[in-house]
Design a protein around this motif. Structure first.
Motif, PDB file in Angstrom:
ATOM      1  N   ARG A 118      36.815  41.497  34.087  1.00 49.67           N
ATOM      2  CA  ARG A 118      36.534  40.077  34.950  1.00 49.67           C
ATOM      3  C   ARG A 118      35.870  38.947  34.719  1.00 49.67           C
ATOM      4  O   ARG A 118      36.498  37.877  34.532  1.00 49.67           O
ATOM      5  N   PRO A 119      35.081  38.737  32.922  1.00 49.18           N
ATOM      6  CA  PRO A 119      34.505  37.186  33.161  1.00 49.18           C
ATOM      7  C   PRO A 119      36.103  36.669  32.006  1.00 49.18           C
ATOM      8  O   PRO A 119      36.063  34.956  32.252  1.00 49.18           O
ATOM      9  N   LEU A 120      37.075  37.433  31.947  1.00 47.65           N
ATOM     10  CA  LEU A 120      38.061  36.540  31.177  1.00 47.65           C
ATOM     11  C   LEU A 120      38.945  36.042  32.702  1.00 47.65           C
ATOM     12  O   LEU A 120      39.471  35.146  32.494  1.00 47.65           O
ATOM     13  N   LEU A 121      39.100  36.429  33.211  1.00 43.87           N
ATOM     14  CA  LEU A 121      40.006  36.523  34.630  1.00 43.87           C
ATOM     15  C   LEU A 121      39.646  35.398  35.473  1.00 43.87           C
ATOM     16  O   LEU A 121      40.698  34.893  35.906  1.00 43.87           O
ATOM     17  N   LYS A 122      37.754  35.437  35.844  1.00 44.87           N
ATOM     18  CA  LYS A 122      37.841  35.235  37.318  1.00 44.87           C
ATOM     19  C   LYS A 122      37.856  33.430  36.807  1.00 44.87           C
ATOM     20  O   LYS A 122      38.313  32.443  37.563  1.00 44.87           O
ATOM     21  N   THR A 123      38.415  33.121  35.359  1.00 46.09           N
ATOM     22  CA  THR A 123      38.635  31.130  35.355  1.00 46.09           C
ATOM     23  C   THR A 123      39.725  31.141  35.554  1.00 46.09           C
ATOM     24  O   THR A 123      40.419  29.935  34.954  1.00 46.09           O
ATOM     25  N   ARG A 124      40.362  32.171  35.263  1.00 48.37           N
ATOM     26  CA  ARG A 124      41.922  31.815  34.991  1.00 48.37           C
ATOM     27  C   ARG A 124      43.352  32.641  36.265  1.00 48.37           C
ATOM     28  O   ARG A 124      44.113  32.479  36.223  1.00 48.37           O
ATOM     29  N   ALA A 125      43.046  34.346  36.764  1.00 42.14           N
ATOM     30  CA  ALA A 125      43.351  34.617  37.487  1.00 42.14           C
ATOM     31  C   ALA A 125      43.446  33.838  38.395  1.00 42.14           C
ATOM     32  O   ALA A 125      41.923  34.115  39.644  1.00 42.14           O
ATOM     33  N   ALA A 126      44.406  33.228  39.505  1.00 48.88           N
ATOM     34  CA  ALA A 126      44.404  32.686  41.175  1.00 48.88           C
ATOM     35  C   ALA A 126      44.719  34.143  41.671  1.00 48.88           C
ATOM     36  O   ALA A 126      43.758  33.916  42.800  1.00 48.88           O
ATOM     37  N   GLY A 127      45.184  34.888  41.401  1.00 51.58           N
ATOM     38  CA  GLY A 127      45.197  36.227  42.714  1.00 51.58           C
ATOM     39  C   GLY A 127      44.147  37.041  42.442  1.00 51.58           C
ATOM     40  O   GLY A 127      44.870  38.319  42.281  1.00 51.58           O
ATOM     41  N   LEU A 128      43.273  37.038  41.983  1.00 50.63           N
ATOM     42  CA  LEU A 128      41.995  37.817  41.580  1.00 50.63           C
ATOM     43  C   LEU A 128      41.833  38.318  42.771  1.00 50.63           C
ATOM     44  O   LEU A 128      41.668  39.529  43.213  1.00 50.63           O
ATOM     45  N   THR A 129      41.514  37.605  43.673  1.00 56.05           N
ATOM     46  CA  THR A 129      40.995  38.287  44.942  1.00 56.05           C
ATOM     47  C   THR A 129      41.896  39.365  45.141  1.00 56.05           C
ATOM     48  O   THR A 129      41.645  40.346  45.835  1.00 56.05           O
ATOM     49  N   GLY A 130      42.517  38.263  45.532  1.00 56.05           N
ATOM     50  CA  GLY A 130      44.320  40.042  46.209  1.00 56.05           C
ATOM     51  C   GLY A 130      44.653  40.511  46.037  1.00 56.05           C
ATOM     52  O   GLY A 130      44.280  41.572  45.898  1.00 56.05           O
ATOM     53  N   ILE A 131      44.574  40.629  44.130  1.00 51.41           N
ATOM     54  CA  ILE A 131      44.109  41.912  43.576  1.00 51.41           C
ATOM     55  C   ILE A 131      42.390  42.360  43.659  1.00 51.41           C
ATOM     56  O   ILE A 131      42.955  44.410  43.515  1.00 51.41           O
ATOM     57  N   ASP A 132      41.864  42.334  43.690  1.00 56.23           N
ATOM     58  CA  ASP A 132      40.120  43.446  44.315  1.00 56.23           C
ATOM     59  C   ASP A 132      41.315  44.126  45.694  1.00 56.23           C
ATOM     60  O   ASP A 132      40.686  44.581  46.409  1.00 56.23           O
ATOM     61  N   THR A 133      41.619  42.396  46.626  1.00 61.62           N
ATOM     62  CA  THR A 133      41.790  43.321  47.996  1.00 61.62           C
ATOM     63  C   THR A 133      42.768  44.337  48.102  1.00 61.62           C
ATOM     64  O   THR A 133      42.426  45.319  49.122  1.00 61.62           O
ATOM     65  N   TRP A 134      43.619  43.949  47.534  1.00 65.62           N
ATOM     66  CA  TRP A 134      44.476  45.485  47.406  1.00 65.62           C
ATOM     67  C   TRP A 134      44.419  46.864  46.383  1.00 65.62           C
ATOM     68  O   TRP A 134      44.307  47.389  47.134  1.00 65.62           O
TER      69      TRP A 134
END
Length: 415
Positions: free
Chosen positions: A344-360
């Motif tokens: 997550r520390p690497l993804l939160k500044t890179r993955a625009a879809g991280l919220t969607g991943i968490d939701t799904w």
């Protein structure tokens, strides 16, 4: 998450993805598919380069050179909006090409494995900013092309871009995950000992009750399977590739014990397989502190865990009698969530879809939990059609979104 048994297909398998995915979701860096045959093309004059009109897709096309000399040449009519760059490899070797932010180095799109003399499309949306192509021929240093500036874009926003992840950045989450796996191997050994003890004393009802908790511990460790080597087959092997199927001497591990427990095998007949399973588990626990996971593979594994779940568990191809594929899917989901936590520390500044991943992820968990009745899981065969469709849809959607993690954590060449 084991290989399938030949002939045991109950649904069409989902093709596995390996290494960097070629086609990703809209929230990911996109490598466009080839332009449809039969497109009417008109070219601007001048060495075959420049802007092109493509009648069938309505997009602006520009031919751009990729190679050690002339990298990025051909982009002479910069404009904002959705467009296609036809990347032409002018070098004598295969090459990769990135479209980058000239100021930050963030990557908007990429094409890899571009053969000499071949052309492939890269579709992106660009707004105002400074851009440059980076060309990376095999066995040669990277070359950065000229900076191209787009102004007057009329409010068009560029598509997603992400800073490349380095090997060094992946080491801390990989080490943390390795420690998490170490704790799981201890738990796995303890629960497998309970299973073996029940078989040894001839209490097969207790053995059936102990089998699933032990097996699920292993199924939560999916991102480490590649590091387990031959131990994976000894612990969780199937009959895939075994000429004598369930009677083959090479059939070992949890599924061998499962088959015996749910097909009327005697306790004396199961003592050997249970002992062999426990010995393999203890060997894994003892050897794990000396193992080293490859940091470059960790992000890919976050995608593959559930990819394999869809292919093997949701088709029932690894059910040897217990009917617990949905419990396994739930354990695989736990393993995915654990790995994502370390990334997550690497993804939160890179993955625009991280919220969607968490939701799904939450949605898939809620869907699967509905089939857990106090530790007794609904077998796949007892799902209604609508239940089956919901499980398949929720897990498949999550797998597609996790492709973004695999793409963004893929270590790219920078020099």
């Amino acid at each position: 998450m084991s290989p399938p048994e030949p002939g045991a297909v109950t649904a069409a398998p989902v093709p596995l993805l390996r290494r960097r995915p070629v086609l990703l979701t809209a929230a990911v860096l996109v490598v466009a598919a080839a332009v449809t045959a039969g497109v009417v093309v008109t070219r601007d004059p001048g060495e075959g380069r420049g802007v092109r009109s493509v009648a069938s897709d309505g997009l602006r096309h520009t031919t751009v050179d990729v190679g050690t000399s002339g990298c990025g040449h051909g982009w002479t009519h910069a404009a904002a909006g959705r467009q296609v760059f036809d990347l032409r490899n002018t070098s004598a070797t295969a090459a990769e090409a990135y479209l980058t932010d000239a100021r930050t180095g963030a990557v908007y799109g990429e094409v890899e494995g571009l053969g000499p003399g071949t052309t492939r499309p890269l579709q992106v949306t660009l707004g105002d900013g400074s851009y440059a192509f980076k060309c990376l021929p095999d066995d040669a240093d990277a070359v950065t092309g000229p900076t191209v500036r787009i102004t007057g874009g009329g409010g068009v926003k560029s598509g997603p871009a992400a800073m490349p992840v380095t090997q060094q950045e992946l080491i801390p989450p990989t080490l943390a995950y390795q420690k998490w796996i170490q704790a799981r191997t201890v738990e796995l050994a303890r629960r497998t000992d309970v299973l073996r003890a029940a078989v040894d004393r001839g209490d097969l009802a207790a053995a059936r009750a102990a089998w699933l908790p032990a097996h699920l511990v292993y199924e939560r460790m999916g991102a480490a399977y590649g590091t387990f080597g031959d131990a994976d087959g000894e612990i969780n092997g199937t009959t895939a590739g075994l000429p004598d199927g369930v009677r083959d001497p090479g059939f070992a591990g949890f599924h061998r014990v499962e088959y015996g427990l749910w097909h009327g095998e005697s306790a004396s007949g199961l003592r050997g397989p249970a002992d062999r399973l426990a010995e393999a588990v203890h060997a894994l626990r003892d050897s794990w502190p000396d193992q080293r996971m490859d940091p470059a593979d960790v992000g890919l594994r976050a995608h593959e865990i559930l990819e394999n779940t869809v292919q093997f568990e949701l088709t029932g191809r690894t059910d040897y009698g217990s009917g617990t594929n949905l419990a396994t899917a739930r354990a695989n989901l736990d393993g995915t969530r654990a790995l994502l936590g370390y990334l997550r520390p690497l993804l939160k500044t890179r993955a625009a879809g991280l919220t969607g991943i968490d939701t799904w992820t939450d949605r898939a968990q809620h869907t699967l939990d509905a089939f857990d009745h106090g530790g007794h899981w609904t077998p796949l065969a007892r799902l209604t059609r609508s239940q089956r469709e919901k499980v398949d849809a929720d897990l498949s959607e999550l797998v597609e979104r996790l492709a973004e993690v695999a793409a963004l954590t893929d270590v790219r060449r920078t020099a």
